[in-house]
Design a protein around this motif. Structure first.
Motif, PDB file in Angstrom:
ATOM      1  N   LYS A 129       0.838  -1.213   0.000  1.00 56.39           N
ATOM      2  CA  LYS A 129       0.000   0.000   0.000  1.00 56.39           C
ATOM      3  C   LYS A 129       0.866   1.252   0.000  1.00 56.39           C
ATOM      4  CE  LYS A 129      -4.106  -1.945   2.253  1.00 56.39           C
ATOM      5  NZ  LYS A 129      -4.995  -1.881   3.438  1.00 56.39           N
ATOM      6  N   SER A 130       1.931   1.243   0.801  1.00 55.50           N
ATOM      7  CA  SER A 130       2.831   2.407   0.846  1.00 55.50           C
ATOM      8  C   SER A 130       3.522   2.600  -0.499  1.00 55.50           C
ATOM      9  CB  SER A 130       3.877   2.230   1.944  1.00 55.50           C
ATOM     10  OG  SER A 130       3.271   2.194   3.213  1.00 55.50           O
ATOM     11  N   HIS A 131       3.905   1.489  -1.130  1.00 59.91           N
ATOM     12  CA  HIS A 131       4.538   1.577  -2.444  1.00 59.91           C
ATOM     13  C   HIS A 131       3.579   2.195  -3.459  1.00 59.91           C
ATOM     14  CE1 HIS A 131       5.649  -0.078  -6.451  1.00 59.91           C
ATOM     15  NE2 HIS A 131       6.870   0.222  -6.043  1.00 59.91           N
ATOM     16  N   THR A 132       2.315   1.788  -3.408  1.00 61.50           N
ATOM     17  CA  THR A 132       1.310   2.353  -4.314  1.00 61.50           C
ATOM     18  C   THR A 132       1.129   3.846  -4.059  1.00 61.50           C
ATOM     19  OG1 THR A 132       0.147   0.233  -4.388  1.00 61.50           O
ATOM     20  CG2 THR A 132      -1.076   2.170  -5.115  1.00 61.50           C
ATOM     21  N   VAL A 133       1.094   4.223  -2.787  1.00 59.75           N
ATOM     22  CA  VAL A 133       0.945   5.638  -2.434  1.00 59.75           C
ATOM     23  C   VAL A 133       2.117   6.453  -2.952  1.00 59.75           C
ATOM     24  CG1 VAL A 133       0.920   7.275  -0.511  1.00 59.75           C
ATOM     25  CG2 VAL A 133      -0.522   5.242  -0.413  1.00 59.75           C
ATOM     26  N   VAL A 134       3.338   5.941  -2.755  1.00 62.14           N
ATOM     27  CA  VAL A 134       4.539   6.665  -3.186  1.00 62.14           C
ATOM     28  C   VAL A 134       4.547   6.842  -4.703  1.00 62.14           C
ATOM     29  CG1 VAL A 134       7.048   6.536  -3.383  1.00 62.14           C
ATOM     30  CG2 VAL A 134       5.948   6.000  -1.213  1.00 62.14           C
ATOM     31  N   VAL A 135       4.275   5.766  -5.428  1.00 63.06           N
ATOM     32  CA  VAL A 135       4.311   5.828  -6.892  1.00 63.06           C
ATOM     33  C   VAL A 135       3.222   6.752  -7.423  1.00 63.06           C
ATOM     34  CG1 VAL A 135       3.999   4.485  -9.003  1.00 63.06           C
ATOM     35  CG2 VAL A 135       5.377   3.561  -7.140  1.00 63.06           C
ATOM     36  N   CYS A 136       1.992   6.584  -6.916  1.00 64.46           N
ATOM     37  CA  CYS A 136       0.877   7.407  -7.413  1.00 64.46           C
ATOM     38  C   CYS A 136       1.049   8.875  -7.049  1.00 64.46           C
ATOM     39  CB  CYS A 136      -0.451   6.882  -6.866  1.00 64.46           C
ATOM     40  SG  CYS A 136      -0.919   5.265  -7.523  1.00 64.46           S
ATOM     41  N   CYS A 137       1.478   9.140  -5.813  1.00 63.55           N
ATOM     42  CA  CYS A 137       1.668  10.536  -5.392  1.00 63.55           C
ATOM     43  C   CYS A 137       2.802  11.194  -6.167  1.00 63.55           C
ATOM     44  CB  CYS A 137       1.953  10.602  -3.892  1.00 63.55           C
ATOM     45  SG  CYS A 137       0.512  10.347  -2.862  1.00 63.55           S
ATOM     46  N   SER A 138       3.885  10.461  -6.404  1.00 63.07           N
ATOM     47  CA  SER A 138       5.002  11.047  -7.157  1.00 63.07           C
ATOM     48  C   SER A 138       4.578  11.378  -8.581  1.00 63.07           C
ATOM     49  CB  SER A 138       6.200  10.093  -7.158  1.00 63.07           C
ATOM     50  OG  SER A 138       5.898   8.898  -7.847  1.00 63.07           O
ATOM     51  N   LYS A 139       3.772  10.505  -9.190  1.00 65.81           N
ATOM     52  CA  LYS A 139       3.283  10.784 -10.542  1.00 65.81           C
ATOM     53  C   LYS A 139       2.325  11.965 -10.543  1.00 65.81           C
ATOM     54  CE  LYS A 139       3.806   6.222 -12.661  1.00 65.81           C
ATOM     55  NZ  LYS A 139       4.740   6.723 -13.702  1.00 65.81           N
ATOM     56  N   LEU A 140       1.446  12.032  -9.541  1.00 64.01           N
ATOM     57  CA  LEU A 140       0.485  13.138  -9.461  1.00 64.01           C
ATOM     58  C   LEU A 140       1.189  14.476  -9.272  1.00 64.01           C
ATOM     59  CD1 LEU A 140      -2.377  14.328  -9.163  1.00 64.01           C
ATOM     60  CD2 LEU A 140      -2.257  13.733  -6.724  1.00 64.01           C
ATOM     61  N   VAL A 141       2.116  14.532  -8.305  1.00 61.91           N
ATOM     62  CA  VAL A 141       2.811  15.789  -8.024  1.00 61.91           C
ATOM     63  C   VAL A 141       3.693  16.187  -9.205  1.00 61.91           C
ATOM     64  CG1 VAL A 141       4.444  16.938  -6.480  1.00 61.91           C
ATOM     65  CG2 VAL A 141       2.747  15.361  -5.548  1.00 61.91           C
ATOM     66  N   SER A 142       4.365  15.211  -9.810  1.00 63.49           N
ATOM     67  CA  SER A 142       5.205  15.502 -10.970  1.00 63.49           C
ATOM     68  C   SER A 142       4.377  16.043 -12.129  1.00 63.49           C
ATOM     69  CB  SER A 142       5.946  14.228 -11.403  1.00 63.49           C
ATOM     70  OG  SER A 142       6.634  14.427 -12.611  1.00 63.49           O
ATOM     71  N   SER A 143       3.244  15.400 -12.391  1.00 62.97           N
ATOM     72  CA  SER A 143       2.367  15.858 -13.475  1.00 62.97           C
ATOM     73  C   SER A 143       1.837  17.261 -13.198  1.00 62.97           C
ATOM     74  CB  SER A 143       1.213  14.876 -13.649  1.00 62.97           C
ATOM     75  OG  SER A 143       0.308  15.325 -14.632  1.00 62.97           O
ATOM     76  N   THR A 144       1.476  17.528 -11.935  1.00 60.44           N
ATOM     77  CA  THR A 144       0.977  18.855 -11.564  1.00 60.44           C
ATOM     78  C   THR A 144       2.056  19.918 -11.737  1.00 60.44           C
ATOM     79  OG1 THR A 144      -0.511  17.825  -9.955  1.00 60.44           O
ATOM     80  CG2 THR A 144      -0.132  20.194  -9.744  1.00 60.44           C
ATOM     81  N   CYS A 145       3.285  19.593 -11.323  1.00 62.97           N
ATOM     82  CA  CYS A 145       4.397  20.548 -11.482  1.00 62.97           C
ATOM     83  C   CYS A 145       4.670  20.816 -12.960  1.00 62.97           C
ATOM     84  CB  CYS A 145       5.650  20.016 -10.802  1.00 62.97           C
ATOM     85  SG  CYS A 145       5.556  19.993  -9.003  1.00 62.97           S
ATOM     86  N   ASP A 146       4.603  19.764 -13.785  1.00 70.27           N
ATOM     87  CA  ASP A 146       4.743  19.945 -15.235  1.00 70.27           C
ATOM     88  C   ASP A 146       3.694  20.917 -15.764  1.00 70.27           C
ATOM     89  OD1 ASP A 146       6.964  18.550 -16.101  1.00 70.27           O
ATOM     90  OD2 ASP A 146       5.906  16.641 -16.178  1.00 70.27           O
ATOM     91  N   CYS A 147       2.457  20.720 -15.298  1.00 66.39           N
ATOM     92  CA  CYS A 147       1.355  21.586 -15.744  1.00 66.39           C
ATOM     93  C   CYS A 147       1.608  23.035 -15.346  1.00 66.39           C
ATOM     94  CB  CYS A 147       0.032  21.104 -15.147  1.00 66.39           C
ATOM     95  SG  CYS A 147      -0.508  19.493 -15.770  1.00 66.39           S
ATOM     96  N   VAL A 148       2.023  23.239 -14.093  1.00 64.31           N
ATOM     97  CA  VAL A 148       2.270  24.598 -13.607  1.00 64.31           C
ATOM     98  C   VAL A 148       3.392  25.263 -14.401  1.00 64.31           C
ATOM     99  CG1 VAL A 148       3.061  25.944 -11.621  1.00 64.31           C
ATOM    100  CG2 VAL A 148       1.409  24.103 -11.289  1.00 64.31           C
ATOM    101  N   ILE A 149       4.446  24.505 -14.696  1.00 62.84           N
ATOM    102  CA  ILE A 149       5.579  25.057 -15.454  1.00 62.84           C
ATOM    103  C   ILE A 149       5.130  25.520 -16.835  1.00 62.84           C
ATOM    104  CG2 ILE A 149       7.753  24.449 -16.586  1.00 62.84           C
ATOM    105  CD1 ILE A 149       8.282  22.614 -14.138  1.00 62.84           C
ATOM    106  N   PHE A 150       4.387  24.664 -17.529  1.00 64.26           N
ATOM    107  CA  PHE A 150       3.940  25.034 -18.874  1.00 64.26           C
ATOM    108  C   PHE A 150       2.871  26.133 -18.838  1.00 64.26           C
ATOM    109  CE2 PHE A 150       5.898  20.995 -20.167  1.00 64.26           C
ATOM    110  CZ  PHE A 150       6.562  21.426 -21.307  1.00 64.26           C
ATOM    111  N   LEU A 151       2.100  26.195 -17.751  1.00 64.16           N
ATOM    112  CA  LEU A 151       1.164  27.309 -17.594  1.00 64.16           C
ATOM    113  C   LEU A 151       1.922  28.632 -17.539  1.00 64.16           C
ATOM    114  CD1 LEU A 151      -1.451  25.999 -14.978  1.00 64.16           C
ATOM    115  CD2 LEU A 151      -1.833  26.437 -17.401  1.00 64.16           C
TER     116      LEU A 151
END
Length: 482
Positions: free
Chosen positions: A288-310
């Motif tokens: 469960k922790s592994h799933t949380v780490v992977v999903c959260c890292s992808k979510l935060v990374s994708s959000t940061c990408d979005c903010v940068i391109f914004l």
């Protein structure tokens, strides 16, 4: 007493930011649902267009002072999550099989790219190609060449994932562009010191190259140290599973901040830390922790990408408006020269190193793949953040460099990004094979993973290492195949 009132100024900044991210999420959903759009335009183009829309909203509401692109914010808050998530993705066998090639392109290729672009720009300036008022010294040309060498992999890799190019090409571009950003930042800092020197002596050049290796290897050591310590801590979290994601994320981010604190390479540090964590800490934490780490890292990374391109979209709006009002002028000869040199230098380096590396590679880099690697050198937020950091007092041509950087970024993202997918298909790049492994391949792979797990268990004092995960996955796959 009022029964109803509007207090927009109280929530103005988070309201606009949250609304923009929500609109962006809906736009991405519609973009990928509309196959004809996603087949033509890369996702980064969509993000920039939404950024233009956000810029208009910000100016309409009068909140433009709150939405300013700060390079410090980019390097301390937006870049680390992207690098950490990318480091987790590097935990792949194809990466280690091509590690030498990746390091050659990322390290030697970036340095050579800088020292090709800079002298040619300086010669053009001496010949008067940039106008009589241009003040480009050789150190300034080196500084600009260093920052413009940063390659942004987001658009190309999104296209590669969509059409399923082979793993070797995918990870060659991915690993090279990831480490390229780290090398670019180190080079930039070295050239920044040279700019303020009245005279660059041979001993200063020697010191500069020594600092290059110290900063790079210092980042590696800090990253490996924090990665090992974080992985060690996860051995004692059996009864407190809820803190495992916190330990992983805080340990990785702390490695980045520590490297930056000691003026080492934070990017290299968090990449090395992420690789160690994915190899060892992921074997210790719960599923469960592994799933949380992977999903959260992808979510935060994708959000940061979005903010940068914004923010890049907002900068595009500001750039166009400044051209219309005449407050900023474009040195067209410098822009075109820089763009042409970026393209030619990258193609030359890719072809040269591919020819040399193919002599010792079992799987050769084909001419078609070399062309895609050269054509895929898109520029992005790292270039823009570095040029924004320039001091106009020490670099009088900062505005000219910033204009050229913006033009190169938007040209590579829109023109090269849009034409990338048709080129991949026209060149008939080898796609990823989806065949199931044979019984013999599965048994050999399973045996090798178990041997590695046994070796790690002996080294770690009876505690299973990272290969235990691979053993479990391989065993499950083998049983399922039977």
């Amino acid at each position: 007493m009022k029964l109803f009132s509007v207090h927009f100024s109280h929530v103005q900044f988070p309201f606009i930011l949250c609304g923009s991210l929500f609109i962006l999420a809906v736009a991405k959903l519609g973009f990928h649902r509309a196959a004809y759009l996603s087949s033509i335009f890369p996702e980064s183009c969509l993000l920039i267009v939404v950024g233009v829309f956000l810029s208009l909203v910000v100016h309409w509401t009068g909140a433009h002072n709150d939405f300013v692109f700060h390079p410090t914010t980019f390097f301390l808050y937006l870049l680390p999550p992207i690098m950490l998530e990318a480091a987790f993705c590097l935990h792949d066998r194809a990466v280690w099989e091509n590690l030498g090639t990746i390091l050659v392109f990322a390290c030697l290729g970036t340095v050579l790219n800088t020292f090709i672009i800079a002298p040619v720009l300086f010669l053009f300036n001496d010949a008067g190609a940039f106008g009589p008022l241009a003040q480009f010294g050789f150190a300034q040309c080196l500084l600009f060449a260093a920052l413009i060498s940063a390659v942004d992999p987001v658009a190309v890799l999104a296209i590669f994932e969509e059409i399923n190019v082979n793993s070797a090409l995918y990870f060659l571009v991915f690993g090279e562009s990831l480490l390229n950003d780290a090398v670019t930042v180190v080079l930039y800092r070295m050239m920044e010191v040279f700019v303020v020197m009245p005279q660059i002596l041979p001993k200063e050049i020697f010191k500069g190259f020594c600092s290059f290796f110290i900063v790079s290897f210092g980042g590696v050591l800090i990253g490996l140290g924090f990665g090992a310590f974080t992985s060690y801590l996860t051995r004692f979290t059996n009864h407190v599973r809820v803190v495992e994601p916190l330990i992983v994320f805080s340990g990785a981010y702390f490695s980045y901040l520590s490297a930056e604190c000691f003026e080492m390479s934070g990017i290299i540090s968090i990449i090395c830390c992420g690789i160690v964590i994915s190899q060892y800490a992921f074997a210790n934490i719960s599923r469960k922790s592994h799933t949380v780490v992977v999903c959260c890292s992808k979510l935060v990374s994708s959000t940061c990408d979005c903010v940068i391109f914004l923010f890049l979209g907002m900068e595009l709006t500001e750039f166009i408006s400044s051209l219309v009002t005449g407050s900023q002028k474009v040195n067209l000869s410098f822009v075109l020269s820089s763009l042409l040199l970026c393209l030619l230098a990258r193609f030359f380096i890719v072809v040269l190193f591919s020819y040399l590396l193919n002599m010792g590679r079992v799987r050769k880099i084909s001419r078609q793949e070399q062309f895609i690697m050269g054509y895929g050198g898109l520029r992005g937020a790292v270039c823009f953040s570095l040029v924004k950091l320039l001091d106009p007092h020490t670099v009088p041509e900062k505005n000219t460099m910033m204009t050229a950087t913006l033009c190169i970024i938007f040209f590579t993202v829109f023109v090269q990004g849009i034409s990338m997918k048709p080129l991949v298909r026209a060149l008939k790049i080898k796609m990823k094979e989806k065949k199931e492994p044979t019984m013999n391949e599965a048994i050999n792979s399973n045996l090798l993973d178990h041997v590695m797990s046994g070796v790690e268990e002996v080294i770690l004092g009876g505690h299973k290492g990272g290969s235990s995960v691979a053993n479990h996955v391989t065993s499950v796959g083998l049983v399922g195949g039977m």
